[in-house]
Design a protein around this motif. Sequence first.
Motif, short mmCIF file in Angstrom:
data_model
loop_
_atom_site.label_atom_id
_atom_site.label_comp_id
_atom_site.label_asym_id
_atom_site.label_seq_id
_atom_site.Cartn_x
_atom_site.Cartn_y
_atom_site.Cartn_z
N THR A 159 4.38 5.53 -5.41
CA THR A 159 4.67 5.83 -6.92
C THR A 159 3.87 6.98 -7.43
OG1 THR A 159 5.45 3.39 -6.79
CG2 THR A 159 4.49 4.27 -8.75
N GLY A 160 2.54 6.81 -6.93
CA GLY A 160 1.51 7.82 -7.49
C GLY A 160 1.82 9.23 -7.15
N VAL A 161 2.50 9.56 -5.97
CA VAL A 161 2.70 10.70 -5.47
C VAL A 161 4.14 11.32 -6.21
CG1 VAL A 161 3.77 12.28 -3.86
CG2 VAL A 161 1.77 10.64 -3.33
N LEU A 162 5.14 10.34 -6.26
CA LEU A 162 6.39 10.67 -7.17
C LEU A 162 6.08 11.06 -8.53
CD1 LEU A 162 9.25 10.76 -7.23
CD2 LEU A 162 9.57 8.48 -7.76
N LEU A 203 0.78 -1.12 -0.03
CA LEU A 203 0.03 -0.11 -0.16
C LEU A 203 0.89 1.50 0.14
CD1 LEU A 203 -2.97 1.02 -0.02
CD2 LEU A 203 -2.82 1.13 2.55
N LEU A 204 1.90 1.13 0.83
CA LEU A 204 2.85 2.26 0.82
C LEU A 204 3.70 2.71 -0.43
CD1 LEU A 204 4.34 4.62 2.42
CD2 LEU A 204 6.00 2.86 3.29
N ALA A 205 3.98 1.43 -1.10
CA ALA A 205 4.69 1.61 -2.39
C ALA A 205 3.64 2.11 -3.47
CB ALA A 205 4.97 0.11 -2.85
N ALA A 206 2.41 1.81 -3.45
CA ALA A 206 1.65 2.23 -4.27
C ALA A 206 1.37 3.89 -4.30
CB ALA A 206 0.06 1.59 -4.18
N ASN A 254 3.27 12.08 -9.99
CA ASN A 254 2.39 13.20 -10.10
C ASN A 254 3.25 14.32 -9.94
OD1 ASN A 254 -0.71 12.91 -10.87
ND2 ASN A 254 -0.02 11.03 -9.61
N THR A 255 4.22 14.41 -8.87
CA THR A 255 5.02 15.20 -8.55
C THR A 255 5.86 15.76 -9.73
OG1 THR A 255 5.11 14.85 -6.04
CG2 THR A 255 6.95 16.16 -7.13
N LEU A 256 6.55 14.81 -10.52
CA LEU A 256 7.38 14.89 -11.65
C LEU A 256 6.39 15.44 -12.83
CD1 LEU A 256 9.61 11.85 -11.67
CD2 LEU A 256 10.25 14.06 -10.89
N PHE A 257 5.19 15.05 -12.85
CA PHE A 257 4.45 15.41 -14.08
C PHE A 257 3.82 16.69 -13.86
CE2 PHE A 257 0.09 16.04 -15.62
CZ PHE A 257 0.24 15.53 -17.07
N PHE A 258 3.46 17.16 -12.50
CA PHE A 258 3.11 18.54 -12.47
C PHE A 258 4.30 19.51 -12.34
CE2 PHE A 258 -0.81 16.35 -11.24
CZ PHE A 258 -1.81 16.85 -12.03
N GLY A 259 5.30 19.06 -11.63
CA GLY A 259 6.62 19.81 -11.47
C GLY A 259 7.16 20.49 -12.97
N PHE A 260 7.16 19.28 -13.85
CA PHE A 260 7.66 19.73 -15.14
C PHE A 260 6.96 20.66 -15.79
CE2 PHE A 260 10.39 15.84 -15.04
CZ PHE A 260 11.58 16.34 -15.41
N ALA A 261 5.41 20.49 -15.75
CA ALA A 261 4.43 21.33 -16.48
C ALA A 261 4.70 22.73 -15.88
CB ALA A 261 3.05 20.85 -15.92
N TYR A 262 4.89 22.94 -14.54
CA TYR A 262 5.05 24.19 -14.17
C TYR A 262 6.44 24.80 -14.47
CZ TYR A 262 5.23 28.00 -10.46
OH TYR A 262 5.15 29.13 -9.61
N PHE A 263 7.46 24.00 -14.27
CA PHE A 263 8.94 24.26 -14.83
C PHE A 263 8.97 24.88 -16.04
CE2 PHE A 263 13.06 23.28 -16.47
CZ PHE A 263 13.84 24.34 -15.72
#
Length: 426
Positions: free
Chosen positions: A168-171, A162-165, A173-182
Amino acid sequence: MTTETPDDWRRTGPTPEQQRLDLYAGLAATALALLSLTLARSTGTFLLGPPPSGLEQVLWTVAVPLPLIWRRRFPAATALVVSAAFIGSQARAVPEWQLSQWALFAAIYTLGAWGRDRRLSRRLRIGLIAGMFVWLGVSYVISFGTLTADAFADAIGPVPPLLAAIVTGVLINTLFFGFAYFFGETAWIAARRQHELAEQAERLRRSQAEVREHAVVGERVRIARELHDVVAHHVSVMGVQASACRRVFDKDPAKARVALTAIEETARTAVDELRRMLGVLRARDGAPDHAEQPAGIDQVDAVVDRAREAGLRATLGVYGDPTPLPESLSQAAYRVVQEAATNVLKHATGATVIDVRIRYLEHEVEVDVTDDGRATRPANADGLGLIGMRERIAAHGGALEVGRRTGGGWRVRARFPLPLTVGTPA
């Protein structure tokens, strides 16, 4: 005076060509999203759960990418609509999500790159990204509530499933939205710098135009000064000689011939100086100048001789040890004597004596011209001759004194400081 900060700058709207590209890109993204929906339904892989009706799936699939056709015209509204449609399609378990998530990326990126109000754009992007993470948390709660007991039966890693899931999802999405913002921020900064470069280029162009205009004005002033110095002096001498010739033409032909000879020589000298000046003006930059060099302080005796020929008792005295002067300074001193002598001939009524003295002092050279005439008018500070003298003297850091003498007559005194490389060191 207010100073514009980077956040105060507002990017101009898209061009008609860019708007057409957005239209084509939005329609293409919508068509690809419908294709992706068709393929997902054909495989029967409904990862988000049981999907709604086919019509509703099509509507949600179109609602996410289609607003991109206005992404650069209305970046804030487009980002809000795309984000809401994305969350709605996810909540309704629409099987198409690959193209939809890239439409969301493009909307957030465009808001960062094209948002006219910088502060609003930044706050809105942060709010949308935060909302997306809230929706991610909600979706996790809903998904994990429906998990069966054997959902992670095959898990073999050291991290709890459960923690791994969640990580993974947070990481991802962080990269996804971080790149969009950057990338949106980077694009906006690049546009602002391009705008600043264009403004600097325009300022440089205006500055160069002003420099060229000032150069033209300065050249005109120089030409006017040279013409005044050359023409006024010699024409004044010719006028005095012609007047003397007229008075003695019948009584003393010999003196008349002397005056005519002086007029002829003065006219020839004036023409020579005009040719010299025109030769200098026509010479190209960098081309050798074969014109005769302008007169200097060592040729002041010629001015005194012409004054003597005009009927004045002219004297020249040189005091101190003559020092070689820079060409421009020497010419300026010569022009001061020439202009002073011209003024005596033109304006000094009853003048019979002109005395020219050149003094070489320790740190300066002094030119002193006096006469015994009566000025027919007060000194005109706006006269071209006086202006020319002041400009020449000021260019060398000197000082000019012009006025009546205590014992009668008129005085013109100019002091030129010697360059450090000239004269006796202190």
